[in-house]
Write an enzyme that holds these catalytic residues in place. Structure first.
Site, mmCIF file in Angstrom:
data_model
loop_
_atom_site.group_PDB
_atom_site.id
_atom_site.type_symbol
_atom_site.label_atom_id
_atom_site.label_comp_id
_atom_site.label_asym_id
_atom_site.label_seq_id
_atom_site.Cartn_x
_atom_site.Cartn_y
_atom_site.Cartn_z
ATOM 1 N N ASN A 190 38.707 19.086 -30.384
ATOM 2 C CA ASN A 190 40.158 19.100 -30.219
ATOM 3 C C ASN A 190 40.541 18.328 -28.964
ATOM 4 O OD1 ASN A 190 41.190 21.545 -32.138
ATOM 5 N ND2 ASN A 190 39.195 22.020 -31.279
ATOM 6 N N ARG A 232 38.112 29.864 -30.802
ATOM 7 C CA ARG A 232 37.881 29.797 -32.249
ATOM 8 C C ARG A 232 37.513 28.371 -32.659
ATOM 9 N NH1 ARG A 232 38.891 27.081 -36.922
ATOM 10 N NH2 ARG A 232 41.037 26.718 -36.183
ATOM 11 N N ASP A 233 38.467 27.483 -32.714
ATOM 12 C CA ASP A 233 38.192 26.122 -33.166
ATOM 13 C C ASP A 233 37.225 25.419 -32.220
ATOM 14 O OD1 ASP A 233 38.287 23.856 -34.678
ATOM 15 O OD2 ASP A 233 40.393 23.415 -34.349
ATOM 16 N N CYS A 252 34.963 20.878 -37.182
ATOM 17 C CA CYS A 252 34.981 21.694 -38.404
ATOM 18 C C CYS A 252 33.624 21.600 -39.088
ATOM 19 C CB CYS A 252 36.087 21.218 -39.339
ATOM 20 S SG CYS A 252 36.122 22.103 -40.916
ATOM 21 N N HIS A 297 42.767 16.482 -33.199
ATOM 22 C CA HIS A 297 41.395 16.270 -32.763
ATOM 23 C C HIS A 297 41.296 14.861 -32.187
ATOM 24 C CE1 HIS A 297 39.166 19.829 -34.521
ATOM 25 N NE2 HIS A 297 40.428 20.016 -34.903
ATOM 26 N N HIS A 317 48.448 19.985 -34.110
ATOM 27 C CA HIS A 317 47.034 20.270 -33.835
ATOM 28 C C HIS A 317 46.263 18.969 -34.018
ATOM 29 C CE1 HIS A 317 43.365 22.937 -34.057
ATOM 30 N NE2 HIS A 317 42.894 21.854 -34.669
#
Length: 313
Positions: A253, A12-13, A244, A213, A211
């Site tokens: 990430n 996903r990310d 994003c 990055h 989370h």
């Protein structure tokens, strides 16, 4: 019981900002390989408008093809109530569906309005309803507070703002609260301070997750700082992919391989096999048609046997 649970967010990310559409079959191949490597929580799709994030247009198709593993928890990202309803619909009938509704609250008015069309206060109200819907329909109700360490438009985000968001989400029944460094501006001292403040505010009954990055190279150091602060759930992305679409200059990430190497060498158990993750990286490079950012996948683990250090906190 693993000392740290890794949440693999690559499907996903890791992919949402990629311009070339990755096929449903290859997304499922990535998910399956990471499960085989030992990952037991994975973010698999985002229930967003496909016109805004075309890479996630096949969310339902990916979810329909997920391995029916009861020892694995699948997360669907939800930005609004419609997203939660799609997560619920993914489970209707005899369908496997997702297990967790990953709700999102932005700790910045400007970014929140650009990302979700919501101010902080509007986001708090929306997420209260989202968490309620998720719980009432058998989903794990969790929330990520994004831009918790800095905003791409406003810059500094006061820790008091993040704490207020976390308190509201705990009161709304969130089972887990993640703090996300969406644009990779956090540093270890800030991580220690912010997680300490949030833990003091929400108590021990809410699980915390981190989370990060790696935009400015501090992601792995921040992950260790979070672990040292008592956080035992860490997000990472295979190969270090990510970003994003609505946060300028936000890059990938922290890499799952790099995180595994650091934790393994520090004597911290994850239950995930580093060699299998590196092999998955090399396979996925052929899918993406390019090298992935992960440092460890490029260099490999050191030659010879290195005993794990006894540096655990």
């Amino acid at each position: 019981m693993a000392d740290v649970t890794i949440v693999e967010v690559g499907a996903r990310d890791g992919l949402q900002n990629e311009p070339e559409i990755v096929s449903t079959a290859d997304k499922l191949g990535l998910i399956t390989r990471m499960i085989d490597a030992g990952v037991r929580r994975l973010e698999v799709a985002s229930f967003v408008n496909p016109k805004r994030v075309p890479q996630m247009a096949d969310a339902e198709a990916v979810i329909a093809g997920l391995p029916d593993r009861r020892d694995v928890s699948y997360i669907g990202l939800c930005l609004n109530k419609r997203g939660v309803l799609r997560a619920i619909e993914s489970r209707e009938g005899n369908k496997r569906g997702v297990d967790e509704a990953g709700c999102v609250l932005v700790a910045s008015n400007t970014f929140g309005e650009r990302n979700q069309g919501q101010t902080i206060d509007q986001g708090i109200a929306e997420n209260r309803e989202m968490l309620r819907l998720a719980r009432e329909n058998g989903l794990v109700a969790q929330v990520t507070i994004s831009a918790a360490f800095g905003c791409p438009f406003e810059g500094y985000v006061p820790p008091e703002t993040v704490v207020r968001c976390a308190e509201a989400m705990a009161e709304a029944g969130a089972e887990e609260i993640a703090l996300a460094d969406t644009i990779g501006v956090g540093v270890p001292a800030q991580v220690t301070d912010l997680f300490g403040r949030v833990r003091a505010a929400v108590g021990d009954g809410v699980r915390l997750r981190a989370h990060f990055h790696n935009t400015r190279g501090t992601g792995i150091a921040n992950a260790w700082a979070a672990y040292a602060a008592g956080v035992n759930v860490l997000d990472s992305s295979l190969g270090g992919l990510g970003g994003c679409p609505f946060a300028p200059k936000a890059t990938g990430n922290i890499s799952t391989e790099d995180l595994l190497f650091m934790l393994d060498g520090s004597g911290v158990s994850t239950g995930v096999d580093l060699a299998a993750a590196i092999a998955t990286n090399h396979w996925f490079e052929t899918v993406m048609g390019k090298a992935l950012p992960s440092m460890v996948a490029k260099a490999g683990p050191p030659t010879g046997a290195y005993p794990a250090a006894n540096y655990c906190v």
